[in-house]
Design an enzyme around this catalytic site. Structure first.
Site, PDB file in Angstrom:
ATOM      1  N   VAL A 202       8.936  -4.299  -2.339  1.00 49.84           N
ATOM      2  CA  VAL A 202       9.522  -3.421  -1.226  1.00 49.84           C
ATOM      3  C   VAL A 202      10.984  -3.084  -1.717  1.00 49.84           C
ATOM      4  O   VAL A 202      11.646  -1.787  -1.794  1.00 49.84           O
ATOM      5  CB  VAL A 202       9.462  -3.601   0.401  1.00 49.84           C
ATOM      6  CG1 VAL A 202      10.221  -2.747   1.147  1.00 49.84           C
ATOM      7  CG2 VAL A 202       7.828  -3.737   0.335  1.00 49.84           C
ATOM      8  N   ASP A 203      11.857  -4.115  -2.083  1.00 48.20           N
ATOM      9  CA  ASP A 203      12.881  -4.003  -2.619  1.00 48.20           C
ATOM     10  C   ASP A 203      12.925  -3.221  -3.837  1.00 48.20           C
ATOM     11  O   ASP A 203      13.968  -2.342  -3.977  1.00 48.20           O
ATOM     12  CB  ASP A 203      13.700  -5.583  -2.892  1.00 48.20           C
ATOM     13  CG  ASP A 203      14.373  -6.043  -1.580  1.00 48.20           C
ATOM     14  OD1 ASP A 203      14.541  -5.361  -0.573  1.00 48.20           O
ATOM     15  OD2 ASP A 203      14.238  -7.241  -1.495  1.00 48.20           O
TER      16      ASP A 203
END
Length: 423
Positions: A202-203
């Site tokens: 997600v980062d």
């Protein structure tokens, strides 16, 4: 005094001085106030494209990821380990992954002089990236309202976990967002424990969204001279990346569940057991590829079996299909089958380790690893390839406050003075 908006840029790019190869973001200054992964990785991407990036960190401790080890990378100036085996002045390899090609500056925003230097950096920058909790930078005059007032041409990118509304106070960590954002609910085996992805996915996705938004805002500034606020958040970046799974839910109202390595809408599109249970990833995305698969396996009749003629038939009869294929694949190894199937234009491959994946990329001429200096671990190369403005050769991530003295002197001098050269 606030700066006037920058005039629209001339469409003709200006070649860099000294005959150096032009980069897409030559002349762009990025103030990177972000920490951990999403913001730093977005800033590193801009550095790959030629921007000058100044990474601002807390004194003494720096970015959280400097301590996220093992493994640790020894400081070339102090390579000897402490009693626990960690370098005395080493930095975690995690930090290096997202901070290449930056200059290092340590500032304590609670110190009036350092806060003034931070504001001056924001006033001179083209881009500012930060991932502080919404509202927390206002006390230092570094919130987007203040920075855009002082520098109307600034592209101010703020990265949060859950947006600036009711989720503003929630801390945003990749693992938590994978959980609450639904990704873990579709990852893993049916009936098993929900699993996160094997990397802070997600980062990484949010970093790419941030870089895209920043580039779009810079293009708008080229036309108008006006900066703007770019907002991204981890939850929205994840939801926007669920693509067919999210679309399927919106179409049916049903929550998808985990399917292991199988695909909800394509078959065979999963790992299949070969000799000794070793796995081969097969992605037959259309009927032609499925027919080529069956022919290579020596069972062309499967492509005419009423249960398997069309993709929708294969999905409906997946259990029977996979048993038939694995019975045939058991005759040889994944590597042997991969050679034959690839020759028949069937997308497939063995399940590689990371070292094997890097070796594959090297054999394919993709140059996946690039050095950044003596005594420093190499970097995975940028995936971007631009014919006219190639990505920059990366330099080693900075030690904490590595360029601090020169940068503080520059920030205290006239604004029209160029950045000091790197040591």
């Amino acid at each position: 005094m606030p700066q006037p908006p920058r005039p629209p840029a001339d469409d003709a790019p200006q070649p860099p001085a000294g005959g150096r190869t032009a980069r897409a973001l030559d002349g762009i200054l990025v103030a990177d106030f972000s920490r951990v992964l999403a913001g730093p990785l977005a800033a590193a991407t801009l550095a790959d494209l030629g921007a000058e990036v100044i990474k601002v960190e807390r004194p003494d401790t720096g970015d959280d990821t400097r301590a996220w080890g093992p493994p640790f990378v020894p400081d070339p100036e102090d390579p000897e380990p402490d009693g626990d085996g960690a370098p005395r002045r080493g930095t975690a390899a995690y930090f290096d992954a997202a901070n290449r090609s930056k200059r290092g500056l340590a500032l304590d925003l609670g110190d009036p002089d350092d806060a003034a230097a931070a504001r001056e950096l924001a006033r001179r920058a083209d881009v500012l990236i930060e991932n502080f909790r919404p509202g927390s930078l206002a006390r230092y005059g570094l919130d987007h309202t203040a920075t855009l007032a002082a520098n109307p041409g600034l592209v101010h990118c703020t990265i949060t976990g859950f947006g600036a509304g009711p989720g503003a106070r929630l801390p945003g960590y990749d693992f938590v967002v994978q959980a609450v954002g639904g990704l873990m609910s579709i990852t893993g085996e049916p009936g098993g424990t929900p699993l996160k992805a094997g990397v802070a996915l997600v980062d990484v996705l949010t970093a790419k969204d941030a870089a895209t938004g920043i580039l779009a805002a810079l293009r708008h500034r080229d036309r108008t001279g006006e900066g703007q606020l770019v907002e991204v958040n981890l939850l929205s970046s994840l939801l926007g990346s669920l693509v067919n799974q999210a679309s399927g839910h919106l179409a049916t109202g049903r929550d998808p569940g985990p399917m292991g390595n199988r695909h909800p809408s394509i078959a065979p599109y999963e790992t299949l057991a070969c000799r000794d249970g070793e796995l081969l990833a097969v992605a037959a995305g259309n009927d032609r590829q499925f027919r080529a698969l069956t022919q290579t396996l020596g069972a062309p009749e499967l492509a005419d079996d009423i249960r398997f003629v069309r993709n929708r038939d294969r999905v409906q009869n997946r259990t029977d299909l996979i048993k038939a294929l694995e019975d045939l694949l058991a005759a040889d190894t994944p590597q042997a089958w991969a050679e034959r199937l690839t020759a028949a234009s069937v997308p497939c491959g063995p399940v590689n380790t990371l070292s094997e994946a890097l070796a594959l990329a090297a054999r394919l001429g993709l140059d996946p690893v690039i050095p950044v200096g003596a005594g420093r671990i190499p970097q995975v190369a940028s995936p971007l390839r631009l014919s006219g403005t190639p990505v920059a050769q990366p330099s080693a991530p900075p030690r904490l406050d590595e360029n601090g003295p020169a940068l503080r002197t520059w920030l205290s001098g006239p604004a029209d003075h160029p950045l000091p050269p790197r040591a």
